[in-house]
Design an enzyme around this catalytic site. Structure first.
Site, short mmCIF file in Angstrom:
data_model
loop_
_atom_site.label_atom_id
_atom_site.label_comp_id
_atom_site.label_asym_id
_atom_site.label_seq_id
_atom_site.Cartn_x
_atom_site.Cartn_y
_atom_site.Cartn_z
N ASP A 32 -6.75 2.46 -36.48
CA ASP A 32 -6.16 3.29 -35.43
C ASP A 32 -4.90 4.00 -35.93
OD1 ASP A 32 -5.86 4.30 -32.88
OD2 ASP A 32 -5.34 2.41 -31.93
N GLU A 38 -10.05 -1.95 -32.65
CA GLU A 38 -9.11 -1.01 -33.28
C GLU A 38 -7.89 -1.76 -33.77
OE1 GLU A 38 -8.10 2.38 -30.89
OE2 GLU A 38 -10.19 2.77 -30.35
N GLU A 94 -7.69 11.81 -32.34
CA GLU A 94 -7.07 11.38 -31.08
C GLU A 94 -6.19 12.47 -30.48
OE1 GLU A 94 -4.95 7.64 -32.69
OE2 GLU A 94 -5.93 6.98 -30.84
N ASN A 138 -8.29 -2.53 -28.46
CA ASN A 138 -7.16 -2.61 -29.39
C ASN A 138 -6.72 -4.05 -29.64
OD1 ASN A 138 -6.19 0.35 -29.75
ND2 ASN A 138 -6.47 0.14 -27.54
N GLU A 166 -12.61 3.94 -25.07
CA GLU A 166 -11.55 3.04 -25.53
C GLU A 166 -10.94 2.34 -24.32
OE1 GLU A 166 -8.28 4.71 -27.86
OE2 GLU A 166 -7.30 2.75 -27.98
P1 C2E Z 1 -3.63 3.88 -28.86
O1 C2E Z 1 -4.52 2.72 -29.11
O2 C2E Z 1 -3.42 4.82 -30.00
O3 C2E Z 1 -4.24 4.64 -27.60
C1 C2E Z 1 -4.21 6.02 -27.40
C2 C2E Z 1 -3.08 6.45 -26.52
O4 C2E Z 1 -3.04 7.87 -26.44
C3 C2E Z 1 -3.23 5.96 -25.07
O5 C2E Z 1 -1.93 5.73 -24.54
C4 C2E Z 1 -3.86 7.17 -24.39
O6 C2E Z 1 -3.68 7.19 -22.98
C5 C2E Z 1 -3.12 8.28 -25.08
N1 C2E Z 1 -3.84 9.56 -25.05
C6 C2E Z 1 -5.17 9.76 -25.07
N2 C2E Z 1 -5.49 11.08 -25.07
C7 C2E Z 1 -4.30 11.73 -25.06
C8 C2E Z 1 -3.96 13.14 -25.07
O7 C2E Z 1 -4.80 14.03 -25.07
N3 C2E Z 1 -2.63 13.42 -25.06
C9 C2E Z 1 -1.66 12.46 -25.04
N4 C2E Z 1 -0.40 12.85 -25.02
N5 C2E Z 1 -1.96 11.13 -25.05
C10 C2E Z 1 -3.26 10.78 -25.06
P2 C2E Z 1 -1.59 4.47 -23.66
O8 C2E Z 1 -2.72 4.11 -22.76
O9 C2E Z 1 -0.25 4.71 -23.04
O10 C2E Z 1 -1.46 3.30 -24.73
C11 C2E Z 1 -0.46 3.34 -25.71
C12 C2E Z 1 -0.70 2.31 -26.77
O11 C2E Z 1 -0.59 0.99 -26.23
C13 C2E Z 1 -2.10 2.36 -27.39
O12 C2E Z 1 -2.16 3.37 -28.37
C14 C2E Z 1 -2.19 0.97 -27.96
O13 C2E Z 1 -1.51 0.89 -29.20
C15 C2E Z 1 -1.44 0.14 -26.94
N6 C2E Z 1 -2.42 -0.49 -26.03
C16 C2E Z 1 -2.97 -0.03 -24.87
N7 C2E Z 1 -3.81 -0.93 -24.35
C17 C2E Z 1 -3.82 -2.00 -25.19
C18 C2E Z 1 -4.49 -3.26 -25.20
O14 C2E Z 1 -5.32 -3.61 -24.32
N8 C2E Z 1 -4.21 -4.11 -26.24
C19 C2E Z 1 -3.33 -3.77 -27.24
N9 C2E Z 1 -3.12 -4.65 -28.22
N10 C2E Z 1 -2.70 -2.59 -27.28
C20 C2E Z 1 -2.94 -1.72 -26.26
MG MG Z 2 -6.34 2.60 -29.94
MG MG Z 3 -4.60 5.46 -31.45
MG MG Z 4 -1.23 5.34 -30.64
#
Ligand code: C2E
Ligand code: MG
Ligand code: MG
Ligand code: MG
Length: 283
Positions: free
Chosen positions: A176, A146, A233, A114, A59
């Site tokens: 998602d 996603e 996830e 995403n 991802e």
């Molecule tokens: P998401 O799409 O649901 O991505 C999964 C989030 O869970 C990511 O946070 C990831 O680092 C985190 N995660 C993965 N494994 C674990 C785990 O084992 N434990 C915990 N506590 N967390 C875990 P992240 O990178 O901070 O991103 C947060 C949200 O920001 C994403 O949720 C997504 O909605 C958004 N996002 C991130 N990058 C993009 C992007 O390029 N475009 C868009 N539109 N949204 C993005």
């Molecule tokens: Mg995602």
């Molecule tokens: Mg997610």
């Molecule tokens: Mg999320």
């Protein structure tokens, strides 16, 4: 001071609200500059086959460290990018960089990306995505988009149109954060998702609480019936992973298997993963 807004409601602006608005504007301006300078980077988190533990894809997760503001988490800058109209250029920058990286990985690995709710209202989105992957030469059948339920709600007809244009060229679409927000099972009938991602909230409590276990099992049964793949996830512990395998969950993602890493570290991760796979095959 107070200000009269539409419909005669009186909105009171407190000092804290003013501070928050100023912070948002500061992030907005820094982000505009960072996007123009191409300083926002895609990181990649592995998604594995839960049974074999082999990596099946990654991802894309946006990462931004600003010169002045320092590290700003996506949960802060993505909503601001949406609100202030920067999400389009930001997303295009990330997709270009991510596909330039992922085209060097083994062919069987997918890349997921995403999309924000506001992008599903904008009819240029599909064309922009297709334009970028055509330019970078990334196989659309290796790309997954996603989207969240919130993204489908504002304008379902518009979202449906974008989704079908993407699916027409072989891009897969996954739902998602399933189980949080405005979940509606009706949506699963109207839209044809290739995959469903079970929100971390259920996974983190699967060992402690019976309701989470029942909900996950019900989601898995539903996905099987509807022919959708599933990824759980936020898997952090071995116990959660083995429980999910026991329930028949196909895919997993979480710190247990790997944190999001930059392009270079991801290549290192892949080299190691494929070395040990080769060792297993010849053993
Ligand atoms: P998401 O799409 O649901 O991505 C999964 C989030 O869970 C990511 O946070 C990831 O680092 C985190 N995660 C993965 N494994 C674990 C785990 O084992 N434990 C915990 N506590 N967390 C875990 P992240 O990178 O901070 O991103 C947060 C949200 O920001 C994403 O949720 C997504 O909605 C958004 N996002 C991130 N990058 C993009 C992007 O390029 N475009 C868009 N539109 N949204 C993005
Ligand atoms: Mg995602
Ligand atoms: Mg997610
Ligand atoms: Mg999320």
């Amino acid at each position: 001071h107070a200000k009269r807004s539409g419909r005669g409601k009186v909105v009171v602006y407190t000092r804290e609200m003013e501070e928050a608005a100023k912070r948002t504007t500061r992030v907005e301006q820094a982000l505009r500059r960072a996007v123009a300078a191409e300083e926002v980077e895609p990181h990649f988190q592995p998604i594995v086959d839960l049974k074999t533990r082999q990596v099946i894809g990654f991802e894309t997760l946006a990462r931004w460290t600003d010169r002045d503001l320092g590290f700003v988490p996506p949960n802060v800058f993505i909503p601001i990018a949406e609100e202030r109209g920067i999400i389009g250029p930001l997303s295009q920058l990330l997709l270009r960089k991510a596909t330039e990286t992922a085209r060097n990985w083994p062919d069987e690995l997918f890349l997921s990306f995403n999309l924000s709710p506001s992008q599903l209202v904008d009819q240029n989105t599909a064309e922009q995505i297709l334009g970028i992957i055509a330019k970078t030469g990334f196989d659309p059948r290796r790309l997954e988009i996603e989207i969240t339920e919130t993204g489908l709600m504002t304008d379902p007809a518009s979202a449906e149109k974008i989704v079908s244009e993407l699916r027409a060229v072989g891009i897969r679409v996954s739902l998602d954060d399933f189980g949080t927000g405005q979940s509606s099972l009706g949506r699963l009938r109207e839209f044809h998702f290739d995959k469903l991602k079970i929100d971390r909230a259920f996974v983190s409590s699967i060992l402690e609480d019976k309701p989470s276990e029942h909900i996950i099992r019900a989601i898995l049964a539903m996905c099987e019936g509807l022919g959708m793949d599933v990824v759980a996830e936020g898997i952090e512990e071995e116990g959660q992973a083995s429980r999910l395998v026991q329930f028949g969950c196909g895919g997993g993602q979480g710190y247990l298997f790997g944190r999001p890493c930059d392009a270079e570290a991801t290549m290192g991760y892949l080299r190691e993963a494929y070395r040990s796979m080769a060792r297993l095959r010849t053993a």
